[in-house]
Scaffold this active site. Structure first.
Site, PDB file in Angstrom:
ATOM      1  N   TYR A 140     -33.339  74.700  16.676  1.00  0.00           N
ATOM      2  CA  TYR A 140     -34.577  74.994  15.815  1.00  0.00           C
ATOM      3  C   TYR A 140     -35.752  75.160  16.743  1.00  0.00           C
ATOM      4  CZ  TYR A 140     -38.247  74.517  12.425  1.00  0.00           C
ATOM      5  OH  TYR A 140     -39.409  74.469  11.519  1.00  0.00           O
ATOM      6  N   ASP A 235     -37.458  74.698  25.369  1.00  0.00           N
ATOM      7  CA  ASP A 235     -38.323  74.116  24.275  1.00  0.00           C
ATOM      8  C   ASP A 235     -38.336  72.658  24.365  1.00  0.00           C
ATOM      9  OD1 ASP A 235     -38.128  74.542  20.489  1.00  0.00           O
ATOM     10  OD2 ASP A 235     -39.387  73.324  21.915  1.00  0.00           O
ATOM     11  N   LYS A 263     -45.241  67.375  19.679  1.00  0.00           N
ATOM     12  CA  LYS A 263     -44.927  65.897  19.260  1.00  0.00           C
ATOM     13  C   LYS A 263     -45.715  64.892  20.344  1.00  0.00           C
ATOM     14  CE  LYS A 263     -40.482  67.483  17.376  1.00  0.00           C
ATOM     15  NZ  LYS A 263     -40.665  66.982  15.799  1.00  0.00           N
TER      16      LYS A 263
HETATM   17  P1  KE4 Z   1     -43.603  71.882  14.824  1.00  0.00           P
HETATM   18  O1  KE4 Z   1     -43.878  73.097  14.388  1.00  0.00           O
HETATM   19  O2  KE4 Z   1     -42.678  71.118  13.571  1.00  0.00           O
HETATM   20  O3  KE4 Z   1     -44.489  70.697  15.308  1.00  0.00           O
HETATM   21  O4  KE4 Z   1     -42.488  71.847  15.707  1.00  0.00           O
HETATM   22  C1  KE4 Z   1     -41.285  72.957  15.834  1.00  0.00           C
HETATM   23  C2  KE4 Z   1     -40.266  72.493  16.453  1.00  0.00           C
HETATM   24  C3  KE4 Z   1     -40.134  73.179  17.855  1.00  0.00           C
HETATM   25  N1  KE4 Z   1     -39.027  72.648  18.727  1.00  0.00           N
HETATM   26  C4  KE4 Z   1     -38.413  71.715  18.586  1.00  0.00           C
HETATM   27  C5  KE4 Z   1     -37.128  71.425  19.550  1.00  0.00           C
HETATM   28  C6  KE4 Z   1     -38.450  71.035  17.238  1.00  0.00           C
HETATM   29  O5  KE4 Z   1     -37.664  69.870  17.137  1.00  0.00           O
HETATM   30  C7  KE4 Z   1     -39.539  71.249  16.308  1.00  0.00           C
HETATM   31  C8  KE4 Z   1     -39.654  70.448  15.038  1.00  0.00           C
HETATM   32  N2  KE4 Z   1     -38.765  69.207  14.782  1.00  0.00           N
HETATM   33  C9  KE4 Z   1     -38.532  68.997  13.523  1.00  0.00           C
HETATM   34  C10 KE4 Z   1     -37.617  67.756  13.379  1.00  0.00           C
HETATM   35  N3  KE4 Z   1     -36.252  68.288  13.671  1.00  0.00           N
HETATM   36  C11 KE4 Z   1     -39.633  68.601  12.864  1.00  0.00           C
HETATM   37  C12 KE4 Z   1     -39.574  67.738  11.530  1.00  0.00           C
HETATM   38  C13 KE4 Z   1     -39.958  68.916  10.428  1.00  0.00           C
HETATM   39  O6  KE4 Z   1     -39.543  69.893  10.369  1.00  0.00           O
HETATM   40  O7  KE4 Z   1     -40.727  68.106   9.422  1.00  0.00           O
END
Ligand code: KE4
Length: 427
Positions: A140, A235, A263
């Site tokens: 993801y 990523d 993060k």
């Molecule tokens: P954000 O747009 O949520 O800041 O980041 C997206 C993203 C991109 N790449 C990786 C590897 C990620 O894990 C994420 C977001 N991770 C999720 C948890 N699996 C955030 C939690 C959520 O969606 O509320």
């Protein structure tokens, strides 16, 4: 009280949440509304205290409300919250990011991981003048249209929309391939010769639950993309500053063309980033023709929180990362042993302080094997742990995190509670 808060929230916010996973649909039961966090613990509206292994899904490697970070945010806030103009702090944070990721010569800050990966893909397409992109099933990268695809049937076939509202035209150039399968990637490059702009991968996957890349896989991705003149994007939104100060690429010694981050670099405030060699990054506006912008990009409070966090990690990385690895190992192995003693089928993956227990015999090496997990049992395990003060990620397919604020007592308590939980899984 949490239930009342949930009922109020869902009148005005879809599902009562601002990110779907928070609704606890995957595990059932009521999601606690959190009022505050301190160190490794969080406290909900009903006065319950939890040992927190979510850490805001990765950012809080220093735990909740570390004084250095809070002070930095407060000091910055006294001077205003946002100017929409350049401030010295942005270059300060860039300096640390470049010091941690030597292949990065230029970095652009945005406000989320989604923006980071969306921009990196646009940049790769601009740089190569190619249209197709490759992602892997179970990974993801945020919710940009081009990345919301499910794997099509068979190898190297085009993905199918993974969300309502994504017309197939928007993902017609997205290939969703099986993770950990270089033949599939070779096949794709043969089928779409000179047409694939980039390959984006989580170098250690967090979004299937924790699934490390097997030895040699990342190096193979590097070789194939180099040979095909396709941009390799790591990523590292989750793994950056998590697995090592220099992320997965430091740990595995494989260097991508572009790196996306998020993060931890915001220390709990909204920051994302994408970076790489000047040769590629100079295409980004206003220098070059690839457009990307953001009102709150480089926001002073977010930069202050990120700076305080990364400065602390840089200063203490010699002891922080080994300790996180040791403590996480104690925790994960202790819970796994408790499961074994209780006759509960469980396997686990862990890289440093990122880990997942899977309710399946395993091994879990890709999406297909992860998806074999018994999510019902996971749900029961999750709820028993929660009822006994341990807050795990509310989904079998998410990674859990341990931070510098976690203590031996936290670990011991978690293992003890797991022993009870495994007894109930059988019940
Ligand atoms: P954000 O747009 O949520 O800041 O980041 C997206 C993203 C991109 N790449 C990786 C590897 C990620 O894990 C994420 C977001 N991770 C999720 C948890 N699996 C955030 C939690 C959520 O969606 O509320």
């Amino acid at each position: 009280i949490s239930r009342k808060l949930q009922q109020r929230a869902e009148q005005m916010i879809p599902g009562g949440v601002n990110s779907p996973v928070r609704a606890f649909r995957a595990v059932g039961g009521d999601a606690p509304f959190i009022l505050r966090g301190q160190g490794s613990h969080i406290f909900d509206a009903d006065g319950n205290e939890y040992i927190d292994y979510v850490g805001s899904w990765g950012p809080l490697i220093l735990g909740h409300a570390p004084s250095k970070v809070i002070e930095a945010i407060m000091d910055a806030a006294c001077n205003g919250t946002s100017f929409g103009a350049s401030t010295p702090a942005e270059a300060d944070l860039a300096e640390i990011v470049l010091s941690a990721f030597p292949h990065i010569q230029k970095v652009r800050f945005v406000s989320s991981g989604t923006e980071a990966t969306m921009s990196a893909i646009r940049l790769a397409r601009a740089y190569t003048k190619r249209k197709y992109i490759v992602k892997f099933e179970g990974c993801y990268h945020g919710h940009a249209d081009a990345l919301l695809v499910k794997a099509g049937s068979g190898i190297a076939t085009l993905g199918i929309p993974g969300s309502a509202g994504v017309p197939e035209e928007f993902i017609q150039f997205t290939l969703a391939l099986p993770f950990n399968d270089t033949d599939a990637l070779e096949h794709a490059f043969k089928k779409y010769k000179h047409e694939i702009a980039c390959v984006i991968v989580e170098p250690v996957v967090g979004n299937m639950g924790c699934v490390p890349a097997p030895g040699g896989y990342l190096a193979a991705l590097r070789l194939i993309t180099q040979r095909e003149k396709s941009v390799l994007i790591f990523d590292e939104v989750m793994t950056g500053f998590r697995l090592a100060f220099g992320g997965a690429q430091e740990l595995y010694g494989v260097v991508p063309d572009l790196t996306t981050m998020g993060k931890i670099i915001g220390g709990g405030l909204p920051v994302g980033a994408y970076g790489g060699p000047s040769e590629i990054m100079n295409l980004v506006a206003p220098l070059g023709p690839m457009y990307q912008a953001g009102t709150l990009s480089g926001n002073p409070l977010a930069m202050a929180a990120g700076l305080a966090t990364l400065r602390h990690l840089r200063e203490h990385k010699q002891e922080i990362y080994p300790r996180l690895d040791k403590l996480s190992g104690e925790l994960v192995d202790g819970v796994a042993a408790a499961a074994k003693d209780a006759g509960v089928t469980l396997c686990h993956n862990r890289v440093g302080s990122m880990f997942t227990w899977f309710f399946t015999p395993g091994p879990v090496t890709d999406w297909d094997s992860a998806a074999k997990s018994d999510t019902e049992s996971f749900g029961r395990f999750f709820r028993t742990m929660l009822d006994n003060g341990v807050y795990l990620p509310p989904s079998q397919f998410e990674a859990a995190f341990l931070g510098t604020a976690h203590t031996e007592e936290d670990i011991q308590r978690t293992i003890d509670v797991a022993k009870q939980a495994f007894a109930s899984v059988h019940a």
